[in-house]
Design a protein around this motif. Sequence first.
Motif, PDB file in Angstrom:
ATOM      1  N   THR A 199       0.691  -1.175   0.021  1.00  0.00           N
ATOM      2  CA  THR A 199      -0.004   0.092  -0.121  1.00  0.00           C
ATOM      3  C   THR A 199       0.913   1.297  -0.063  1.00  0.00           C
ATOM      4  O   THR A 199       0.525   2.013  -0.808  1.00  0.00           O
ATOM      5  N   ALA A 200       2.155   1.298   0.703  1.00  0.00           N
ATOM      6  CA  ALA A 200       2.972   2.334   1.056  1.00  0.00           C
ATOM      7  C   ALA A 200       3.457   2.646  -0.509  1.00  0.00           C
ATOM      8  O   ALA A 200       3.578   3.710  -0.913  1.00  0.00           O
ATOM      9  N   ALA A 201       3.988   1.738  -0.975  1.00  0.00           N
ATOM     10  CA  ALA A 201       4.700   1.751  -2.324  1.00  0.00           C
ATOM     11  C   ALA A 201       3.515   2.307  -3.398  1.00  0.00           C
ATOM     12  O   ALA A 201       4.095   3.359  -4.100  1.00  0.00           O
ATOM     13  N   VAL A 202       2.496   1.865  -3.715  1.00  0.00           N
ATOM     14  CA  VAL A 202       1.493   2.428  -4.537  1.00  0.00           C
ATOM     15  C   VAL A 202       1.030   3.760  -4.350  1.00  0.00           C
ATOM     16  O   VAL A 202       1.006   4.763  -5.126  1.00  0.00           O
ATOM     17  N   MET A 203       0.779   4.231  -2.823  1.00  0.00           N
ATOM     18  CA  MET A 203       0.527   5.561  -2.572  1.00  0.00           C
ATOM     19  C   MET A 203       1.627   6.592  -2.676  1.00  0.00           C
ATOM     20  O   MET A 203       1.126   7.755  -3.044  1.00  0.00           O
TER      21      MET A 203
END
Length: 223
Positions: A156-160
């Motif tokens: 999630t952190a990578a996508v956001m």
Amino acid sequence: MWRSGGDDTTAKKAGARPAPEGAASAEPKTEPEAQPKAQPKTAPRTEPGTAGTAAPGTAPMAPFLRALAVLAAFAATVAFSVVLARLTLEPSAASEPLAHSNVRPGSSIRDYLSQPAFRDTVKQLGGNILLGVPFGVLLPVLMPKTRGLLRVVLATAAVMVLVELVQGALVTGRAFDVDDVILNTTGAVLGYLLIGRRLGRAVHPRRRHWWHRGPRGTSASGA
């Protein structure tokens, strides 16, 4: 006068018979009962070449239902991606004077909490948290390798972070904000703990690999 064997001669004349050997132990001897031999416990054999079997206590889902669940998760992910793009990547000329980058964690969150209108605070904080919930729900179903709290957080952190970078570099009226990434990731954690973990285990049961089993000839519990 010395007498040799006088007592024995007298006993014979009186008719007394010598007691047979072993008569002193009047109690009958009983042989111990044979104990049944315990059968050795053996671990269940698995066919060579198999990666593992489903963990005990989890009923495997039928292949058709599993494929249907993955397909539904894929469709939901596509729909969510469209909504995410419209909410984060559409230009906003009206917000251009207010947009500013933030790389200090907590700075924008404090600004949200200090707003006079409680509705605006809920909109900013709650909206960013809800935006991350689908990550925690859909990722464990769509991609089994992303199961686990840490993997969901990292994905999630990578996508956001990628979305925020595109916002700051290419979209008018948008800016990079690290607090948005933190709030989105928090929503993914909530979605995973509440729904995604159980849903992912139901669609993709955990498997027991060969290194989880006991040695041959003994049970897995060490008995």
